[in-house]
Design a protein around this motif. Structure first.
Motif, PDB file in Angstrom:
ATOM      1  N   GLU A   1       0.799  -1.221   0.000  1.00  0.00           N
ATOM      2  CA  GLU A   1       0.000   0.000   0.000  1.00  0.00           C
ATOM      3  C   GLU A   1       0.835   1.277   0.000  1.00  0.00           C
ATOM      4  N   GLY A   2       1.954   1.324   0.728  1.00  0.00           N
ATOM      5  CA  GLY A   2       2.745   2.533   0.702  1.00  0.00           C
ATOM      6  C   GLY A   2       3.537   2.792   1.961  1.00  0.00           C
TER       7      GLY A   2
ATOM      8  N   GLY B   1      -4.457   9.449   1.563  1.00  0.00           N
ATOM      9  CA  GLY B   1      -4.597   8.208   0.823  1.00  0.00           C
ATOM     10  C   GLY B   1      -4.847   7.041   1.761  1.00  0.00           C
ATOM     11  N   MET B   2      -4.938   5.847   1.179  1.00  0.00           N
ATOM     12  CA  MET B   2      -5.279   4.662   1.969  1.00  0.00           C
ATOM     13  C   MET B   2      -4.231   4.365   3.035  1.00  0.00           C
ATOM     14  N   ALA B   3      -2.946   4.509   2.691  1.00  0.00           N
ATOM     15  CA  ALA B   3      -1.902   4.183   3.647  1.00  0.00           C
ATOM     16  C   ALA B   3      -1.919   5.147   4.831  1.00  0.00           C
ATOM     17  N   VAL B   4      -2.028   6.445   4.560  1.00  0.00           N
ATOM     18  CA  VAL B   4      -2.081   7.442   5.640  1.00  0.00           C
ATOM     19  C   VAL B   4      -3.336   7.226   6.487  1.00  0.00           C
ATOM     20  N   THR B   5      -4.451   6.935   5.841  1.00  0.00           N
ATOM     21  CA  THR B   5      -5.695   6.690   6.573  1.00  0.00           C
ATOM     22  C   THR B   5      -5.565   5.498   7.501  1.00  0.00           C
ATOM     23  N   ALA B   6      -4.872   4.454   7.043  1.00  0.00           N
ATOM     24  CA  ALA B   6      -4.676   3.266   7.881  1.00  0.00           C
ATOM     25  C   ALA B   6      -3.890   3.614   9.141  1.00  0.00           C
ATOM     26  N   VAL B   7      -2.867   4.455   9.004  1.00  0.00           N
ATOM     27  CA  VAL B   7      -2.078   4.863  10.170  1.00  0.00           C
ATOM     28  C   VAL B   7      -2.903   5.750  11.094  1.00  0.00           C
TER      29      VAL B   7
ATOM     30  N   ASP C   1       2.733  -2.574  15.937  1.00  0.00           N
ATOM     31  CA  ASP C   1       2.269  -3.968  15.887  1.00  0.00           C
ATOM     32  C   ASP C   1       0.815  -4.022  15.431  1.00  0.00           C
ATOM     33  N   ALA C   2      -0.021  -3.122  15.944  1.00  0.00           N
ATOM     34  CA  ALA C   2      -1.426  -3.087  15.532  1.00  0.00           C
ATOM     35  C   ALA C   2      -1.543  -2.767  14.047  1.00  0.00           C
ATOM     36  N   LEU C   3      -0.713  -1.872  13.559  1.00  0.00           N
ATOM     37  CA  LEU C   3      -0.754  -1.527  12.136  1.00  0.00           C
ATOM     38  C   LEU C   3      -0.328  -2.692  11.270  1.00  0.00           C
ATOM     39  N   SER C   4       0.713  -3.410  11.679  1.00  0.00           N
ATOM     40  CA  SER C   4       1.196  -4.535  10.868  1.00  0.00           C
ATOM     41  C   SER C   4       0.165  -5.647  10.770  1.00  0.00           C
ATOM     42  N   ARG C   5      -0.632  -5.805  11.826  1.00  0.00           N
ATOM     43  CA  ARG C   5      -1.682  -6.823  11.782  1.00  0.00           C
ATOM     44  C   ARG C   5      -2.864  -6.387  10.932  1.00  0.00           C
ATOM     45  N   ARG C   6      -3.205  -5.107  11.009  1.00  0.00           N
ATOM     46  CA  ARG C   6      -4.362  -4.604  10.266  1.00  0.00           C
ATOM     47  C   ARG C   6      -4.038  -4.312   8.805  1.00  0.00           C
ATOM     48  N   SER C   7      -2.898  -3.696   8.565  1.00  0.00           N
ATOM     49  CA  SER C   7      -2.521  -3.274   7.207  1.00  0.00           C
ATOM     50  C   SER C   7      -1.068  -3.661   6.951  1.00  0.00           C
ATOM     51  N   PRO C   8      -0.797  -4.940   6.693  1.00  0.00           N
ATOM     52  CA  PRO C   8       0.591  -5.391   6.540  1.00  0.00           C
ATOM     53  C   PRO C   8       1.323  -4.749   5.368  1.00  0.00           C
ATOM     54  N   GLY C   9       0.590  -4.170   4.424  1.00  0.00           N
ATOM     55  CA  GLY C   9       1.241  -3.526   3.289  1.00  0.00           C
ATOM     56  C   GLY C   9       1.717  -2.123   3.552  1.00  0.00           C
TER      57      GLY C   9
END
Length: 296
Positions: free
Chosen positions: A93-94, A280-286, A114-122
């Motif tokens: 994702e980015g 974008g999607m990556a920033v939103t995930a964080v 760790d929470a981010l890697s589980r939710r959005s590994p990309g």
């Protein structure tokens, strides 16, 4: 018109950093004649002398210095572009660049990653230690995606500030000290205490806590990282005022003691990001993960 050759630009920057053509050749794994050819062609392209080659050292001309300064930004942008293309090609994702001020808990950061890697590994996060005011400026310049900053901050066009945490501050003290149940500015002002660096929000908070009680003591030592302040208390060198979540792992340690402050002191923080264009999607995930760790 021929385009600028990035390999030649990298050669010039290597000469600037290392001081000689020979050292640049060694670092770049190129033959010395290739280094000389790169500079000759780059000077022809720029229509300017870029390097003056001395017996022991190569000196940049003013034109060369200007090219090196801006060229570093160009090479960094090139690396970012390559990374973006490779990520898109592999389905990742980015990369999200996050500026973190000195007061952010070193215990929270691994939990959030760790929470981010589980939710959005990309999604990959690049953390940078950045002061709050610098983070705001870098968000505006689009060299950061997210900043975890002291609150409040002056309003800035197209930068949104989202309240994030409001944490209790406590005193971390050597176990050997005889201490009251709660720590007051008067009591601590006559003891050795360490603080964050003067330019940080944390330093300002602690100074204000003392000042409102009529005291203006100088810290025994100023440091940039919570872990270093904790180690001073553990080694019986000084006290420190830190966010509660930063010292929760030492609540039952035989080496230190944790005491509440009187009057109470809170540390407010916010998450800052660009609102335009929309994240974008990556920033939103964080941002979503940061929201999970909010207590504001």
């Amino acid at each position: 018109m021929r385009n600028l050759n990035l390999d030649q630009l990298q050669t010039l920057i290597a000469i600037a950093d290392l001081g000689t053509f020979a050292a640049a050749a060694h670092a770049l794994h190129l033959a010395p004649p290739t280094i000389s050819l790169h500079i000759k062609e780059l000077e022809s392209r720029m229509e300017a002398t870029l390097v003056v080659r001395g017996r022991r050292h190569a000196e940049l001309t003013p034109a060369g210095q200007a090219l090196v300064e801006e060229g570093r930004k160009l090479l960094a942008a090139s690396d970012d572009l390559i990374d973006l293309v490779q990520r898109r090609a592999s389905g990742r994702e980015g990369l999200v660049k996050v500026g973190v001020s000195a007061g952010v808990s070193t215990r929270l950061l691994p939990l959030m990653l760790d929470a981010l890697s589980r939710r959005s590994p990309g999604v990959e996060v690049k953390l940078e230690a950045v002061g709050s005011s610098d983070a705001m400026q870098r968000l505006k310049a689009a060299t950061l995606d997210i900043g975890i900053v002291a609150s409040p901050q002056p309003a800035m066009a197209q930068i949104r500030l989202m309240p994030w945490r409001n944490d209790h501050m406590v005193a971390l003290l050597p176990a050997a000290w005889q201490t009251p149940d709660t720590i007051t500015p008067e009591w601590l002002s006559s003891r050795r205490w360490a603080s964050f660096a003067p330019a940080t929000q944390m330093h300002g908070l602690v100074s204000s806590w003392f000042g409102q009680a009529g005291f203006n003591p100088r810290p025994f030592l100023t440091l940039s990282y919570p872990g270093a302040l904790k180690s001073l208390a553990t080694a019986s060198q000084s006290a420190a005022i830190l966010p509660l979540e930063e010292v929760e792992d030492q609540m039952h340690s035989p080496d230190v003691q944790v005491r509440n402050l009187s009057p109470a002191l809170m540390r407010p923080m916010a998450v800052a990001y660009r609102s335009s264009p929309a994240p974008g999607m990556a920033v939103t995930a964080v941002l979503d993960v940061l929201t999970e760790f909010s207590n504001a």
